[in-house]
Design a protein around this motif. Structure first.
Motif, PDB file in Angstrom:
ATOM      1  N   LEU A 127      38.910  33.028  38.152  1.00 22.12           N
ATOM      2  CA  LEU A 127      38.079  34.228  38.184  1.00 22.12           C
ATOM      3  C   LEU A 127      36.754  34.007  37.461  1.00 22.12           C
ATOM      4  N   TYR A 136      34.388  38.462  45.901  1.00 19.15           N
ATOM      5  CA  TYR A 136      35.805  38.360  46.233  1.00 19.15           C
ATOM      6  C   TYR A 136      36.441  37.223  45.434  1.00 19.15           C
ATOM      7  N   TYR A 137      37.754  37.220  45.448  1.00 23.69           N
ATOM      8  CA  TYR A 137      38.524  36.234  44.689  1.00 23.69           C
ATOM      9  C   TYR A 137      39.716  35.812  45.534  1.00 23.69           C
ATOM     10  N   THR A 138      39.917  34.511  45.684  1.00 23.48           N
ATOM     11  CA  THR A 138      41.124  34.001  46.340  1.00 23.48           C
ATOM     12  C   THR A 138      41.906  33.181  45.327  1.00 23.48           C
ATOM     13  N   TYR A 326      42.692  42.132  38.915  1.00 22.12           N
ATOM     14  CA  TYR A 326      41.775  41.126  38.403  1.00 22.12           C
ATOM     15  C   TYR A 326      40.425  41.738  38.037  1.00 22.12           C
ATOM     16  N   THR A 335      40.808  40.900  45.722  1.00 20.02           N
ATOM     17  CA  THR A 335      41.490  39.600  45.639  1.00 20.02           C
ATOM     18  C   THR A 335      42.485  39.416  46.776  1.00 20.02           C
TER      19      THR A 335
END
Length: 364
Positions: A127, A136-138, A326, A335
């Motif tokens: 992060l 965005y976050y993967t 997150y 996420t």
């Protein structure tokens, strides 16, 4: 008809003229050629871990297959290098940035430049903190990773035949990596009741995250700390288990244990956990040295990230499955979470070969 014919002749003449001057034009979609999709900037932290090499390779392969160019950079765990790489991606107007950070807070300036330039940013597995310039976050379910490690540690201790209470030591990841806190907190949700009941004893007394954290996930640092723990707390007793959050640290810990006589002369190696299913550690699991690892299929993570890039690029609804867990200190980052899998000697070969992560020959 006459106008179309004249227009066609004019276009043909222009093409001949350009060709004669040594200039060529890119084929357009209207002319039946491929449309240029642009360049995706991919910033990876290091090549010192087998895992990050795989991540970079998978993303690059899948993006190129989808028609994008890829600007893949590795920073060798050097923060100023990664800052410079991200700045360069912005300067070169890369279309979308995918960033697996070394330090989750160190890229704020470069990320703000991306935001100001209208370049979307995806945080990849780590992060990006203290910035609103991440879209965005993967990642994998990091709290679950920690829980799986702790559950595996307890399973291994039960199977070891060692009597309770079990002497256990705790290791955590790098304090500048947001995931490390999730791993540790997930593990402690499982372990704290056992510590409180007396089933587990932390002989060193070192149980808080700051004390047990390992800067930069450095195996040599973990090895040194394990050596110090053995000297400090285990001169008259044995350590039965070690919570390790990553395979590289696990190998350093096991090296320290072997150096103190564990694994020989009838003195069993403790139960040691891990993460990332690195090949050397998988072989150590099969050899009975490391107990387990958490497998995170980075091919799937790359695929989820590429899908997200395509959705952003085509202005479709971006696929996420978590919008609350997150928070990066500024915002809740939407996420996409993937599921991790714990593997040990009993199932590691079957799981990894079936996932085509390794071949059976590689595991021999």
């Amino acid at each position: 008809m006459i106008r179309r014919t004249v227009a066609a002749i004019a276009v043909g003449a222009l093409a001949v003229s350009l060709s004669a001057c040594g200039r060529q034009t890119e084929p357009s979609a209207a002319a039946g050629g491929a449309t240029e999709k642009g360049t995706i900037g991919v910033a990876m932290p290091t090549k010192t871990s087998e895992r990050w090499i795989k991540d970079g390779d998978y993303i690059k392969q899948q993006l190129e297959a989808a028609g994008y160019k890829v600007n893949l950079q590795y920073a060798n765990d050097d923060i100023p290098t990664q800052v410079g790489q991200v700045n360069d991606m912005v300067t070169k107007n890369n279309k979308i940035l995918v960033v697996a950070s070394i330090d989750g807070t160190a890229l704020k300036g470069a990320l703000q430049e991306a935001k100001d330039a209208g370049i979307p940013v995806i945080a990849y597995d780590r992060l990006l903190r203290d910035t609103n310039a991440v879209d965005y976050y993967t990642t994998f379910d990091n709290l679950k990773v920690g829980k799986l490690q702790a559950e595996s540690l307890l399973k291994g201790l039960e199977a070891s035949g060692a009597p309770k209470p079990w002497n256990v030591e705790l290791f955590a990841g790098s304090p500048d990596d947001n995931n490390a806190t999730f791993f540790f907190n997930g593990a402690m949700e499982v372990l704290k009741p056992k510590i409180n009941s007396g089933d587990l004893v932390i002989a060193s007394g070192e149980t808080d995250f700051k004390t047990v954290a390992t800067l930069r996930w450095d195996a040599a640092v973990a090895k040194k700390r394990m050596e110090n723990l053995l000297t400090k707390a285990y001169s008259t007793k044995d350590v039965n288990g070690v919570l390790s959050p990553y395979d590289g640290l696990s190998r350093g810990i096991i090296a320290a244990l072997k150096g103190s006589g564990y694994g020989s002369g009838g003195k069993k190696l403790p139960v040691v956990t891990g993460q990332d299913a690195e090949l050397e550690s998988v072989k150590a699991i099969l050899a009975g040295e490391q107990y387990s690892t958490v497998f995170k299929n980075t091919r799937d993570l790359a695929q989820a990230t590429v899908k997200m890039i395509q959705e952003i690029d085509t202005k479709k609804t971006v696929t996420v499955n978590d919008t609350t867990s997150y928070n990066n200190g500024i915002k809740n980052v939407p996420t996409q979470l993937l599921e991790p899998v714990d593997v040990d000697k009993a199932n590691v070969t079957d799981v990894l070969v079936k996932a085509k992560y390794y071949t059976a020959d590689q595991l021999k």
